[in-house]
Design an enzyme around this catalytic site. Structure first.
Site, short mmCIF file in Angstrom:
data_model
loop_
_atom_site.label_atom_id
_atom_site.label_comp_id
_atom_site.label_asym_id
_atom_site.label_seq_id
_atom_site.Cartn_x
_atom_site.Cartn_y
_atom_site.Cartn_z
N ARG A 1 0.82 -1.20 0.00
CA ARG A 1 0.00 0.00 0.00
C ARG A 1 0.87 1.26 0.00
O ARG A 1 0.68 2.16 -0.83
CB ARG A 1 -0.87 -0.04 1.25
CG ARG A 1 -1.78 1.12 1.47
CD ARG A 1 -2.50 0.88 2.80
NE ARG A 1 -3.09 -0.43 2.79
CZ ARG A 1 -4.27 -0.70 2.21
NH1 ARG A 1 -4.94 0.27 1.63
NH2 ARG A 1 -4.73 -1.92 2.24
N THR A 2 1.81 1.32 0.90
CA THR A 2 2.64 2.52 1.03
C THR A 2 3.52 2.69 -0.21
O THR A 2 3.70 3.79 -0.73
CB THR A 2 3.51 2.44 2.29
OG1 THR A 2 2.67 2.21 3.42
CG2 THR A 2 4.31 3.71 2.51
N LYS B 1 23.89 -8.64 1.10
CA LYS B 1 25.34 -8.80 0.97
C LYS B 1 26.09 -8.00 2.03
O LYS B 1 27.31 -7.87 1.96
CB LYS B 1 25.79 -8.37 -0.43
CG LYS B 1 25.20 -9.21 -1.55
CD LYS B 1 25.70 -8.76 -2.92
CE LYS B 1 24.92 -9.46 -4.04
NZ LYS B 1 25.02 -8.75 -5.32
N ARG C 1 11.45 2.40 3.35
CA ARG C 1 10.79 1.66 4.42
C ARG C 1 11.81 0.70 5.00
O ARG C 1 12.46 -0.04 4.25
CB ARG C 1 9.64 0.85 3.83
CG ARG C 1 8.93 -0.04 4.81
CD ARG C 1 7.84 0.72 5.50
NE ARG C 1 6.85 -0.09 6.12
CZ ARG C 1 5.58 0.29 6.27
NH1 ARG C 1 5.18 1.44 5.80
NH2 ARG C 1 4.72 -0.47 6.89
N HIS D 1 5.95 7.08 10.71
CA HIS D 1 5.37 6.79 9.41
C HIS D 1 4.75 8.10 8.93
O HIS D 1 3.53 8.24 8.83
CB HIS D 1 4.33 5.69 9.53
CG HIS D 1 3.81 5.18 8.23
ND1 HIS D 1 4.37 5.54 7.01
CD2 HIS D 1 2.77 4.36 7.92
CE1 HIS D 1 3.69 4.95 6.04
NE2 HIS D 1 2.72 4.24 6.57
#
Lengths: 306, 306, 306
Positions: free
Chosen positions: B51-52, B80, B101, B129
Site C-alpha cells: 500500500r505505502t 550482501k 521503508r 510513518h
C-alpha cells in the site's frame, strides 16, 4: 544485431567511441533525455542484484525509455522449467533490449543466440560482468584522462574476483600498463591469467602481500573484498586481514593523484574514514556506471543523437 | 536539501502550504501531470508494504515522473552486508528522490545524512510513518474544513499504534483539539505521551473503555486494529473485543458530520456494513494519501507549478 | 464500466471489434503509442506469472502508459489479512486499470464488484485465463484469416487444461468448428464439457489417443503439456508419453497450412527441432498476446484512436 557478452566484444576503437559517448552524456544529459522514448528495457534477473539492476534501469529511464522485468528467479517462468532460449524468445516480443543476470555461466550467451533483441550480460555466475568493466574503464579514463601508461594496483581476492579478471583482460589492450597484484598467497591471481594474459602480452607485474608496500607506486588502486572463508585457516586470516583494509594511514602513502575504485558493495575493506578523501572515487564510479550503461543502450539499439 | 523524517519536520505554516498544494492537486490534477517529467523516484522497501509503496509510486507517476526500486530486502544488496549509508549514496546516483521503508528505527535518518537526494521516511519499525500522518491531516482538513477545534476519538491499540502516536503529535499543534482515547486497559496510550505531549500542551483528553461511550461526542473517529495477542488473557479478549468493532449500530450513536478514518489494512475492526455509510472515509483517505504524497514530492524536489 | 472476467464477456460482434483493433495495432503501432499517456496499469499478481505479467505491462507501455504493482503475494498486503475487496478499493485510488492473477477461483470476480477501475482477470486458479483465450483467437484469426470453418486439434491434458476449456467455449460460437481431442484416456476432456458445450451446440468432435492419427486433418494444432503425475501409473506414462510429443516426424503428417499453437511455457512436449518449421506459431502467438492486450486495455478504458 549486437549483444554485450564480454568487455572484449568491443575493439579498442569501438570502446573509445563508447566511452566518448558516455562522456558526452555526462556533459550534456539533456541532449539524451528522449533518445529512447517508446523503447523498453527488460531486466531479467535470475538472481538478485539491486545495484546492477537499478543501474541499468536508471540508464534507460534517463534516456526517456521504460523498464519492466523481474528481480529474482522465484517470480519468473524459470520455476516452471522453461529454458532460457524460450524465455528470451518471449521477452523479445515484450521489450526492445534486455539485461540478463543469471547464476549459470553462459546463460546470457544462450539467450543472445535465440534473441531478436540485444542482450546485455549483467553477470553470469563467476564468469563475466562486462558492464562493471565498462564502468571501471570509464571511471579510470575520466579520472586520469587516459587508459594507458599507468600502474594499477589490484587488491584483495584476486583468485575468484570476476571483476578483477575482467578488468585485467580489458586493460592489457592499452600501452604502458603495469599491474601490482596485492593479495594473500591463497588468493593470488590464477596462473592461467598470469601466464596467458599478462606474460603473453608482455605486461609487467609484481605480486605483493601487503597493501602498504604497493601504495607509493599506484595511479589507480582497485579494491575488492577478502572473504574470511577464503583463507586456509583462522590464524592466517587474523594475521593478514589488516593488510587488505584500506584506511587513512595507508592512504597517506599514496600519491596525490591516485584514485581508489571498488565495484561495491564494500563491507569493511575500505574504512569509512577514507570516504571523505578526494581520491576515494568509488561512489563517483557508481555514477559513471549509469553514464556508460546509457551509452551502451544507445549503441546496442543503434540510436544516434546529434 | 530537505527530507521527511517525521511529520513535525514541517512547521504548522509549512504544513498548511503543503496541504494547500495537495488540495490544488486534487482540484486540478492536469496542471501537475508533467511536473516531474524526467525525475525518478526510488522506492527502497526493506520490508514489504504494498500500500505505502504503490501510493508513493502512483504519486510520482501522476506527476509524470518514473519509478524504480525494490519491494523487499531479499532482492536488495542489504543481503550482501552493505550499510544503509552506502546504499543511499549509490541510490543517489540513480534517482532524484527516494522513499525508504525499513524494519529498523532510525535507518531513514542514517540514510538522509549520507544522501544527496531527498529521502522520505516511509516507515521505520515502530517509530515513524510520517506520510501516513500527512495523509490523515489532509483527510481531516478536507472533510471538516479545518484542523483545530475538534474532538478526535482514537480507538484500538493506543499503546503500540505508531500512526496514532504520530497523529497526536501532529494535532496538538492546533488550537481547540480534544482527544477521547478508546482502548482496553492493556493498550492505553503510554504514560510518556499522555504526560509529555498531552499534559504539557494542555490538551484535554478523556480515556474510555467502550467505543459506544465516545461516539456521540466525536468529530473524527480514528480506528485502528486491536490484535488478539496484545491482550493479557483470552478471557479479557473475548469479553472486550466487540467494544472495538465499529458496526452500523455504533455508527447510529455518532453525529451526522463525524467521519471515520483508518490507516488500513483493516481486518475486522470495522464491519463491512459500515462501508456504505457516507461518514466512512477510509477509502477516500487512500486517495488523499496520493495527493499529499504528490505535494510532498514536489515540495522536497522544490518544483513549483504555476 | 467493463471488466474482463471470462472470454465470453464479449459477444461475437464485440470480439470481432476487439480483434480488428488488435490487427490495426499490429499494422500501425505508432498510431497507438501515446493512446494511454497519463494512465496507469496496476498488475496485482498474488501468484507469480512472469509471462502474463510482462505481457500486460508491455501492452500498457506500448500505449504510452505507466505500470506499477506486485509480482507475488509475499510483497502484498494480503499477508496482513486484507480482503481482496479492500485491496481493490485501494488500488482504485492508485491506478486506472488493473490485471489480477490470483490462486483462488473467483477472486477477480470479487474484485470487480468493488472496483472503480476496470479489472482484467489474468488467471484465477484453474478457472479462467481469458486474455490467453483472446490471444489464441487473435492468433488463429490472423494465421488462418478466419475463426470458423476449421478443424482444431487439442492435444495433451484436456482434463485439467484451463486454456483448452476456455478456448473450446470461445470457439463453439463460430460456424463450422470441429474438434479432434487428442489425449490419454486418463486426461480426456471432462464429460460436462463434451456434453454441455459440444453436444448441446452440435459441435462435431472426435477423440483419439495418438497425435499421429489426428495430424492429417488439422487446420490448427493446440498443444499443451502432459504432466507425468497425471497418469494412473508409471507403465502407462512410459507407454504413451511419446504420443504427445510433437516432433519433426509428426509434423510431416500435417498439412502445409496447419499451424501449431501452445500457451507456453513448454517443457518437452514440442521438440526444439520443430521451432524452425514455418508452421510453428507459438512465439508469434506471444506477440499477438501483446497486441490483443493493447486492444483490451483501450477497450476497457474506452479510449478511441482515430
Amino acid at each position: 544485431m549486437r549483444h554485450l557478452m564480454s568487455p572484449l566484444d568491443f575493439s579498442v576503437e569501438e570502446l573509445d567511441t563508447l566511452l566518448d559517448l558516455a562522456q558526452d552524456i555526462e556533459a550534456h544529459p539533456e541532449k539524451y533525455a528522449h533518445a529512447c522514448e517508446g523503447k523498453k528495457l527488460a531486466t531479467l534477473f535470475y538472481e538478485p542484484s539491486t545495484r546492477t539492476r537499478l543501474s541499468h534501469e536508471a540508464a534507460m529511464l534517463n534516456l526517456g525509455g521504460s523498464i519492466m522485468g523481474f528481480s529474482s528467479a522465484d517470480s519468473s517462468s524459470a520455476a516452471k522449467g522453461e529454458s532460457v532460449s524460450d524465455t528470451i524468445r518471449t521477452i523479445s516480443c515484450y521489450a526492445d533490449i534486455c539485461a540478463m543476470r543469471h547464476p549459470k555461466e553462459g546463460a546470457p550467451m544462450v539467450a543472445c543466440q535465440h534473441s531478436s533483441i540485444p542482450v546485455i550480460n549483467a553477470g553470469d555466475g563467476g564468469h563475466q560482468h562486462p558492464t562493471q568493466t565498462l564502468t571501471d574503464l570509464l571511471t579510470i579514463r575520466n579520472l586520469k584522462g587516459r587508459l594507458g601508461n599507468m600502474t594499477i594496483g589490484l587488491c584483495g581476492d584476486l583468485k575468484f574476483g570476476r571483476t578483477v579478471h575482467s578488468l585485467i583482460n580489458a586493460l592489457v589492450r592499452y600501452d604502458g600498463i603495469r599491474f601490482i597484484l596485492i593479495s594473500p598467497e591463497e588468493l593470488r591471481l590464477p596462473e592461467y591469467i598470469r601466464h596467458d594474459v599478462l606474460d603473453r602480452n608482455n605486461i609487467p607485474y609484481e605480486e605483493v602481500v601487503r597493501l602498504e608496500d604497493a601504495m607509493p607506486d599506484l595511479d589507480i588502486l582497485y579494491m575488492t573484498r577478502v572473504q574470511k572463508e577464503r583463507f586456509f585457516n583462522e590464524e592466517d586470516y587474523v594475521r593478514m586481514k589488516d593488510f587488505y583494509i584500506l584506511d587513512r594511514a595507508k592512504m597517506k602513502l599514496a600519491p596525490e593523484d591516485m584514485y581508489v575504485l571498488h565495484p561495491l558493495p564494500r563491507v569493511n575493506e575500505i574504512a569509512v574514514e577514507v570516504d571523505d578523501d578526494p581520491r576515494a572515487a568509488y561512489f563517483r564510479q557508481v555514477q559513471y556506471g549509469v553514464y556508460v550503461r546509457m551509452a551502451l543502450i544507445l549503441t546496442l539499439l543503434d540510436i544516434h543523437v546529434d
